[in-house]
Design an enzyme around this catalytic site. Structure first.
Site, PDB file in Angstrom:
ATOM      1  N   ASN A 191       0.961  -1.205   0.341  1.00  0.00           N
ATOM      2  CA  ASN A 191      -0.093  -0.066   0.072  1.00  0.00           C
ATOM      3  C   ASN A 191       0.760   1.269  -0.482  1.00  0.00           C
ATOM      4  OD1 ASN A 191       0.790  -0.445   2.773  1.00  0.00           O
ATOM      5  ND2 ASN A 191      -0.753   0.667   3.430  1.00  0.00           N
ATOM      6  N   MET A 192       0.739   2.351  -0.270  1.00  0.00           N
ATOM      7  CA  MET A 192       0.681   3.863  -0.689  1.00  0.00           C
ATOM      8  C   MET A 192      -0.146   4.421  -0.011  1.00  0.00           C
ATOM      9  SD  MET A 192       3.619   3.664  -4.359  1.00  0.00           S
ATOM     10  CE  MET A 192       4.241   4.815  -4.256  1.00  0.00           C
ATOM     11  N   GLU A 193       0.428   5.583   0.569  1.00  0.00           N
ATOM     12  CA  GLU A 193      -0.568   7.048   1.355  1.00  0.00           C
ATOM     13  C   GLU A 193       0.353   7.660   0.861  1.00  0.00           C
ATOM     14  OE1 GLU A 193      -2.737   3.957   4.817  1.00  0.00           O
ATOM     15  OE2 GLU A 193      -1.198   5.858   5.147  1.00  0.00           O
TER      16      GLU A 193
ATOM     17  N   HIS B  77      -3.101   0.833  -2.957  1.00  0.00           N
ATOM     18  CA  HIS B  77      -4.355  -0.895  -1.907  1.00  0.00           C
ATOM     19  C   HIS B  77      -2.585  -1.302  -2.664  1.00  0.00           C
ATOM     20  CE1 HIS B  77      -8.206   0.251  -0.479  1.00  0.00           C
ATOM     21  NE2 HIS B  77      -7.755   1.434  -1.126  1.00  0.00           N
TER      22      HIS B  77
ATOM     23  N   GLU C 114      -3.029  -4.696  -2.845  1.00  0.00           N
ATOM     24  CA  GLU C 114      -4.061  -5.930  -3.904  1.00  0.00           C
ATOM     25  C   GLU C 114      -3.394  -5.202  -5.801  1.00  0.00           C
ATOM     26  OE1 GLU C 114      -6.127  -6.573  -0.175  1.00  0.00           O
ATOM     27  OE2 GLU C 114      -5.029  -4.539  -1.371  1.00  0.00           O
TER      28      GLU C 114
ATOM     29  N   CYS D 222     -10.473  -5.682   0.885  1.00  0.00           N
ATOM     30  CA  CYS D 222     -11.083  -4.539   1.682  1.00  0.00           C
ATOM     31  C   CYS D 222     -12.185  -5.427   0.322  1.00  0.00           C
ATOM     32  CB  CYS D 222     -10.611  -3.400   1.622  1.00  0.00           C
ATOM     33  SG  CYS D 222     -10.001  -2.605   0.634  1.00  0.00           S
TER      34      CYS D 222
ATOM     35  N   CYS E 135     -10.585  -3.470  -3.332  1.00  0.00           N
ATOM     36  CA  CYS E 135      -9.471  -4.487  -3.998  1.00  0.00           C
ATOM     37  C   CYS E 135     -10.238  -5.577  -4.132  1.00  0.00           C
ATOM     38  CB  CYS E 135      -8.578  -4.921  -2.644  1.00  0.00           C
ATOM     39  SG  CYS E 135      -7.342  -3.184  -2.309  1.00  0.00           S
TER      40      CYS E 135
END
Length: 307
Positions: free
Chosen positions: A100-102, A113, A115, A140, A143
């Site tokens: 994941n990358m925020e 996400h 995935e 989730c 995803c």
């Protein structure tokens, strides 16, 4: 593409401490290669599988599970501090990482996400079908909808940490997919868009190439981005979804490629977006917003046309 930002020896050892010493040594010899970019070749996978003693499928599943902590090490989660890693095996026999990358300061809708990351990584390596997907946390709903866009999605073995293996079809019952909208194309196997661009710029032509192979069967709005850093060039292509919101922008795709290759987001020196002028969906405004938060580079937008 070179792997510039490597894990320290201590970090890598922590990620694989649960494995046998020979397998740890094998992994280190691969991950520390200059050309490692979050993908194991089929030959490397076979070398790793030689350290297991169960049946072939069980070995592959266990290897994917065992690599989850290493995939998690790629996670960028400054908002949630929730580090998610994903490992996928392709029909080719290759294994891919994703995380994941925020992006702090921007709407959570721009979050990538794990995935989505691993699917994008497999796609950029010309994979056309996934057979296994191992994740550190249950996918989730967002995803699951994104995964459902894949060719043969229902038959993917989903491996969630500390849970038994299950088929993807069993974790997304009564699924809504492309077929419900009369679409036969699927992500990673759709035909090329026939596009042309009046520009001799090398970066622009790479962005055109990404747009040409992007996936947008619902809006018919192909688009692609090329990012340049001192260390390399990274492409991103639009990955649309029949439910619309789980769609992945070309800039998000390019940032996935850049990050998984070990390069630094802060080192982006130029960026070009290519899309059709008459597109129902434009990536320009949201891409400029995201890019402005992570870089001082101004996004250049060029319009292509159908051949």
């Amino acid at each position: 593409m070179a792997h510039f930002t490597k894990l320290s020896s201590e970090q890598l050892t922590d990620c694989i401490a649960h494995l046998s010493t020979p397998l740890q040594q094998q992994l280190k010899s691969i991950v520390y290669r200059a050309d490692f970019n979050a993908c194991f070749t089929s030959e490397q996978v076979q070398a790793l599988l030689a350290h297991y003693s169960a049946s072939d499928k069980a070995n592959k599943q266990q290897l994917c599970r065992d690599l989850i902590p290493l995939a998690q090490s790629y996670s960028l989660a400054p908002i949630s501090s929730f580090y998610v890693g994903a490992v996928a095996m392709g029909e080719s026999g290759k294994i891919y990482f994703g995380a994941n990358m925020e992006f702090k300061g921007l709407t959570l809708a721009q979050t990538v996400h794990a995935e989505q990351s691993v699917i994008t990584n497999a796609w950029r390596h010309q994979e056309t079908k996934l057979t296994m997907l191992a994740v550190s946390a249950p996918p989730c709903g967002h995803c699951r909808q994104f995964i459902n866009e894949l060719n043969g999605a229902c038959d993917i073995d989903v491996l969630i940490t500390k849970q038994p293996t299950t088929r993807f079809a069993d974790i997304l019952p009564m699924a809504f997919g492309p077929s419900d909208l009369g679409i036969s194309d699927r992500l990673m196997v759709s035909p090329d868009n026939q596009l042309t661009l009046a520009s001799d710029s090398i970066l622009a032509q790479h962005a055109l190439s990404a747009a040409t192979s992007s996936y947008s069967p619902f809006s018919l709005s192909p688009s692609g981005i090329a990012l340049q850093t001192p260390n390399g060039l990274y492409l991103g292509r639009y990955a649309e979804n029949c439910a619309y919101n789980p769609s992945l922008s070309p800039l998000q795709g390019a940032l996935i490629s850049l990050h998984l290759s070990g390069d630094n987001i802060s080192d982006i020196s130029s960026a070009v977006l290519v899309e059709r002028k008459d597109s129902k969906v434009s990536q320009e405004k949201t891409s400029k917003q995201l890019l402005s938060l992570i870089s001082d580079v101004t996004l250049e937008t060029l319009h292509c046309s159908v051949k």
